[in-house]
Design a protein around this motif. Structure first.
Motif: not given
Length: 231
Positions: A50-52, A73-77, A84-85
């Motif tokens: 995942f991205v943190l 959402p930009e990071l998800r894309e 996760v923030l």
């Protein structure tokens, strides 16, 4: 891509109610506007990456929160990974606010709802022993940010600075810069600057690393800022 040895975000796994994998790989991703840092966390189990996104908040900031609903959402894309923030707040009122949810859309029909994880003095203990900081560098760094306004702020910062003496250069540089960014122009920030002044890495920071001090908290042309930019 920069990898951070021994910098596993244990508080994030704790807040998510997940077991923390001791051999997870943490990588620094290019930064995003409105966030202090972006990491990719790669546990050994397939499909768990995942991205943190990290943001340190000292006060309520509705404009910043609106930015969160854009940048997450930009990071998800961009990375096609769950994102996760984590908001780290030394102020309890800011922590309550940062928990959200923050929504976009109509009041009767929210199109998007964002719920950050929040670390604050209320849910994370201070790390004041060098041994404990050495065993969990990320946990000690986040705890130092969360308790930056408390009576044990200096003790926590000192323990972390001592633990970083034996850390990998990449992890040491990242932690030094992350805390400079998060603490900004505060008493705790000045303490951190003194504690780490003799061990600052030279040259440019790798892409994506916090560049300290916190945006909007310290004059950009001050003499101290010129020194910090070389961290």
């Amino acid at each position: 891509m920069l990898t951070l040895p021994r910098f596993i975000p244990t508080p994030v796994f704790r807040l998510l109610g997940l077991a923390c994998p001791p051999d997870a790989v943490v990588q620094v991703l290019p930064g995003a506007a409105g966030l202090d840092s972006v990491l990719r966390v790669v546990p050994p189990s397939p499909g768990r990456t995942f991205v943190l996104a990290l943001d340190v908040r000292g006060r309520r900031d509705p404009e910043r929160a609106r930015g969160w609903t854009v940048h997450l959402p930009e990071l998800r894309e961009r990375y096609a990974l769950p994102t996760v923030l984590l908001a780290v707040c030394a102020d309890r009122s800011a922590a309550t606010w940062a928990a959200g949810p923050f929504t976009t859309g109509l009041g009767c029909w929210p199109t998007l709802s964002l719920r950050p994880l929040v670390l604050s003095p209320a849910n994370t203990p201070p790390v004041t022993a060098v041994g404990a900081a050495h065993a969990d560098l990320a946990g000690a760094a986040f705890a130092a940010l969360a308790h930056a306004r408390g009576s044990r702020a200096r003790t926590g910062l000192t323990a972390l600075a001592e633990a970083l003496r034996t850390a990998a250069p990449e992890t040491r540089a990242y932690c030094v810069s992350l805390l400079e960014t998060g603490l900004g122009d505060t008493l705790a920030g000045a303490t951190w600057h003194r504690l780490t002044a003799a061990r600052r890495p030279l040259g440019e920071l790798p892409e994506g690393m916090p560049d300290g001090p916190a945006r909007g908290t310290c004059p950009r042309d001050s003499p101290d800022e010129l020194d910090l930019k070389r961290a």
